[in-house]
Design a protein around this motif. Structure first.
Motif, mmCIF file in Angstrom:
data_model
loop_
_atom_site.group_PDB
_atom_site.id
_atom_site.type_symbol
_atom_site.label_atom_id
_atom_site.label_comp_id
_atom_site.label_asym_id
_atom_site.label_seq_id
_atom_site.Cartn_x
_atom_site.Cartn_y
_atom_site.Cartn_z
ATOM 1 N N LYS A 421 -7.848 30.375 8.449
ATOM 2 C CA LYS A 421 -8.942 29.551 7.299
ATOM 3 C C LYS A 421 -8.420 29.462 6.063
ATOM 4 O O LYS A 421 -7.370 30.983 5.976
ATOM 5 C CB LYS A 421 -9.992 30.347 7.116
ATOM 6 N N ASP A 422 -9.071 29.079 5.458
ATOM 7 C CA ASP A 422 -8.031 28.644 4.164
ATOM 8 C C ASP A 422 -9.259 29.600 3.309
ATOM 9 O O ASP A 422 -10.402 30.440 3.736
ATOM 10 C CB ASP A 422 -8.154 27.446 3.190
ATOM 11 N N GLU A 423 -8.828 29.327 1.764
ATOM 12 C CA GLU A 423 -9.831 30.154 1.472
ATOM 13 C C GLU A 423 -10.895 30.014 0.868
ATOM 14 O O GLU A 423 -12.069 30.171 0.196
ATOM 15 C CB GLU A 423 -9.394 30.453 -0.753
ATOM 16 N N ASN A 424 -11.294 28.563 1.231
ATOM 17 C CA ASN A 424 -12.330 27.883 0.931
ATOM 18 C C ASN A 424 -13.037 27.743 2.159
ATOM 19 O O ASN A 424 -14.488 27.500 2.271
ATOM 20 C CB ASN A 424 -12.189 26.725 0.168
ATOM 21 N N GLY A 425 -12.724 28.414 3.003
ATOM 22 C CA GLY A 425 -13.282 28.830 4.874
ATOM 23 C C GLY A 425 -13.309 27.969 5.159
ATOM 24 O O GLY A 425 -13.855 27.559 6.726
ATOM 25 N N ASN A 426 -12.290 26.941 5.191
ATOM 26 C CA ASN A 426 -12.086 26.353 5.698
ATOM 27 C C ASN A 426 -11.093 27.172 7.349
ATOM 28 O O ASN A 426 -9.941 27.179 6.450
ATOM 29 C CB ASN A 426 -11.750 25.183 5.250
ATOM 30 N N THR A 427 -10.838 26.079 8.529
ATOM 31 C CA THR A 427 -10.608 26.814 9.531
ATOM 32 C C THR A 427 -9.684 26.030 10.167
ATOM 33 O O THR A 427 -9.191 24.124 9.173
ATOM 34 C CB THR A 427 -11.559 26.603 10.688
ATOM 35 N N TYR A 428 -8.300 25.972 10.266
ATOM 36 C CA TYR A 428 -6.510 24.920 10.916
ATOM 37 C C TYR A 428 -6.815 25.816 12.373
ATOM 38 O O TYR A 428 -7.033 26.698 12.463
ATOM 39 C CB TYR A 428 -6.488 24.911 10.024
ATOM 40 N N PRO A 429 -6.297 25.308 12.973
ATOM 41 C CA PRO A 429 -5.197 25.342 13.604
ATOM 42 C C PRO A 429 -3.853 26.410 14.188
ATOM 43 O O PRO A 429 -3.559 25.809 13.015
ATOM 44 C CB PRO A 429 -5.353 24.320 15.428
ATOM 45 N N ILE A 430 -3.363 26.768 14.960
ATOM 46 C CA ILE A 430 -2.329 27.452 14.710
ATOM 47 C C ILE A 430 -1.397 26.906 15.356
ATOM 48 O O ILE A 430 -1.133 28.197 17.160
ATOM 49 C CB ILE A 430 -2.114 29.483 14.575
ATOM 50 N N GLU A 431 -0.680 26.352 15.465
ATOM 51 C CA GLU A 431 -0.126 25.600 16.008
ATOM 52 C C GLU A 431 1.418 26.017 16.163
ATOM 53 O O GLU A 431 2.174 25.473 14.893
ATOM 54 C CB GLU A 431 0.279 24.065 15.895
ATOM 55 N N ASP A 432 1.509 26.849 17.034
ATOM 56 C CA ASP A 432 3.184 27.792 17.552
ATOM 57 C C ASP A 432 2.975 28.180 18.413
ATOM 58 O O ASP A 432 2.719 28.417 19.586
ATOM 59 C CB ASP A 432 3.011 28.668 16.366
ATOM 60 N N ALA A 433 4.621 27.915 19.096
ATOM 61 C CA ALA A 433 4.871 28.411 20.699
ATOM 62 C C ALA A 433 4.121 29.912 21.301
ATOM 63 O O ALA A 433 3.701 30.135 21.789
ATOM 64 C CB ALA A 433 6.146 28.165 21.083
ATOM 65 N N MET A 434 4.366 31.007 19.416
ATOM 66 C CA MET A 434 3.960 32.373 19.816
ATOM 67 C C MET A 434 2.831 32.001 18.534
ATOM 68 O O MET A 434 2.172 33.519 18.720
ATOM 69 C CB MET A 434 4.758 32.892 19.017
ATOM 70 N N SER A 435 1.447 31.187 19.160
ATOM 71 C CA SER A 435 0.442 31.530 18.818
ATOM 72 C C SER A 435 -0.611 32.965 19.157
ATOM 73 O O SER A 435 -1.104 33.540 18.517
ATOM 74 C CB SER A 435 -0.573 30.332 19.290
ATOM 75 N N ASN A 436 -0.736 32.793 19.734
ATOM 76 C CA ASN A 436 -1.536 34.159 19.967
ATOM 77 C C ASN A 436 -1.055 35.005 19.718
ATOM 78 O O ASN A 436 -1.538 36.058 19.436
ATOM 79 C CB ASN A 436 -1.663 34.225 22.249
#
Length: 496
Positions: A421-436
């Motif tokens: 999440k950014d500093e405004n509290g907005n969330t975003y997905p972590i799109e990465d093969a190693m995300s976990n």
């Protein structure tokens, strides 16, 4: 109001005179290139160079057969099939002018999951001289920490068990090269067009590692008959968005289901090492050199790492596009300091390259308000990008006992980015093969900050370097207690 015209071969003559269309007869084009991974970048780069060679010089023996290996590729396959392989490349000039060109160099397309044998046969065709790749940094299946081929990857395991129904580029290449060997049809060039340092060397290592286990009898033939030239590729090519499609339809009455937008700048520097000949791409601006390394280092460590700097800082602040981050004076000052003080000293002798001019051009390109390259695109798959774009600068600076403060801060920003999440509290997905692994390490870093650096496939032995660890921990502490802009201003003032 006039209705829009669907893009296909039959409709080319009906299009607006403001759209450049192929003047050559596409029925006369002979395919000699198979390209794996027909994404936006390939279509703005290699396919564009090839189209230009056909259009300006009438060279028609370098047609491209696109290949989609992944289920995800079905959409582009269906669209190109509907459009007879045609698509619109829209160059967005710095003043906002759109410069659309219909590209005709892709004359065939095969969707591998539907017909794997057809792909193998096509690659084994004696007319094919080059097999080129844009499979992304992660597509080479090498562990970033050890550099070794990952035989534990489930799709690699499947390819080893079912060699005639492959799912990976390595499975397809192995079977195609085996056919070429048995049929005596001659060698071929495998040309990586991915943003990887030593991309040809990487492609060669990955393929030979696979072949050594899968078809060891093929190794010597590959050594003798296949070349893997290194290349540096460059053109900012953002994700196509609905607005791009709508604007093409509104302003030019052209209905293209998946156009490509890009910046005016383009560069391709290639080692001239081709096993079976090549198109004369130098006629349309490509550079053929004996050693691509200086160009490669400059581009990867300045442009690609610069994108990462703006992407990570911008994501935390809440910016959506790279031009927003680049036009933020605090972030831009940070980026310039990073390029001047930490990257430039690592680049060595660049011959007659004007480095200051190149860096200034990057800032201008990043600030192009008409490109709208998404921060999310730049940040995805960072576990494959950061070891290539950023960590070599850190390693080189550490070796020469020079400053790494800004680069370490970007690594710390990446750690915080994986909080999701950014500093405004907005969330975003972590799109990465190693995300976990990234998300878990970032969460643990709130209590044990060093845990993030213990992701061995990414950082290797850097966790053992006291200077780097201290710089990272200091930066992460700052970012956990202050806004990213406040941190950046503090660093800009301190490091002047």
């Amino acid at each position: 109001m006039k209705s829009s015209i669907a893009l296909n071969q039959e409709n080319l003559k009906r299009l607006s005179p403001n759209i450049k269309v192929p003047s050559y007869n596409r029925n006369d084009v002979k395919t000699s290139i198979v390209h794996i991974g027909v994404g936006n970048f390939h279509r703005s780069h290699e396919a564009y160079y090839t189209h230009q060679l056909m259009e300006r010089f009438g060279v028609l023996d370098c047609g491209i057969c696109g290949v989609g290996l992944l289920d995800y590729d079905r959409r582009i396959y269906n669209i190109l099939k509907d459009q007879d392989g045609l698509y619109t490349l829209v160059i967005k000039e710095l003043d906002g002018t759109l410069n659309p060109t219909v590209i005709g160099s892709i004359v065939e397309y095969i969707f591998a999951p539907e017909n794997p044998i057809a792909v193998i046969e096509k690659m084994a065709d004696p007319d094919i001289k080059i097999i080129s790749l844009t499979i992304t940094e992660g597509g080479y299946n090498l562990n970033e920490g050890t550099g070794e081929f990952d035989f534990s990857n489930p799709v690699i395991v499947e390819d080893m068990k079912n060699p005639m129904s492959p799912r990976t580029v390595f499975g397809y290449l192995t079977q195609a090269l085996k056919l070429r060997m048995h049929r005596g049809v001659g060698g071929v060039t495998i040309q990586s067009c991915d943003n990887i340092q030593g991309n040809g060397n990487v492609a060669r290592k990955a393929l030979l590692n696979y072949v050594e286990k899968a078809e060891p009898g093929l190794l010597q033939w590959i050594e003798d008959n296949v070349s893997f030239p290194n290349a540096m590729v460059d053109r900012i090519t953002p994700v196509t968005v609905a607005e791009d499609i709508a604007r093409l339809q509104e302003e030019f009455l052209l209905e293209d289901q998946w156009p490509v937008v890009c910046e005016p700048f383009i560069q391709w520097v290639i080692e001239d090492d081709f096993a079976a000949g090549r198109p004369a791409w130098e006629k349309v601006g490509a550079q053929f050199v004996d050693n691509v390394v200086p160009f490669e280092n400059m581009k990867l460590r300045l442009l690609n790492a610069g994108h990462t700097v703006l992407g990570m800082l911008g994501a935390l602040h809440g910016y959506k596009t790279i031009d927003e981050a680049a036009r933020d004076e605090d972030f831009c000052e940070f980026l310039k300091g990073f390029m001047d003080r930490e990257v430039s000293p690592t680049l060595g002798d660049l011959g007659d390259i004007d480095l200051e001019k190149y860096k200034a051009s990057l800032i201008e390109r990043f600030r192009n308000v008409h490109i709208k390259d998404l921060v999310a695109r730049i940040c995805l798959e960072s576990s494959a990008k950061i070891p290539i774009f950023l960590l070599p600068t850190i390693r080189a600076q550490l070796k020469s006992h020079q400053n790494i403060t800004r680069a370490a801060f970007v690594v710390a920003a990446w750690c915080k980015y994986n909080d999701g999440k950014d500093e405004n509290g907005n969330t975003y997905p972590i799109e990465d093969a190693m995300s976990n692994e990234l998300i878990r390490a970032a969460a643990l870093s709130h209590h044990e900050p060093i845990r993030f650096l213990q992701i061995e496939p990414v950082f290797g032995d850097l966790v053992n370097n006291k200077t780097f660890v201290e710089a990272f921990l200091s930066s992460l502490e700052m970012l956990r207690s202050k806004k990213v802009k406040e941190c950046v201003r503090e660093l800009n003032s301190k490091l002047k």
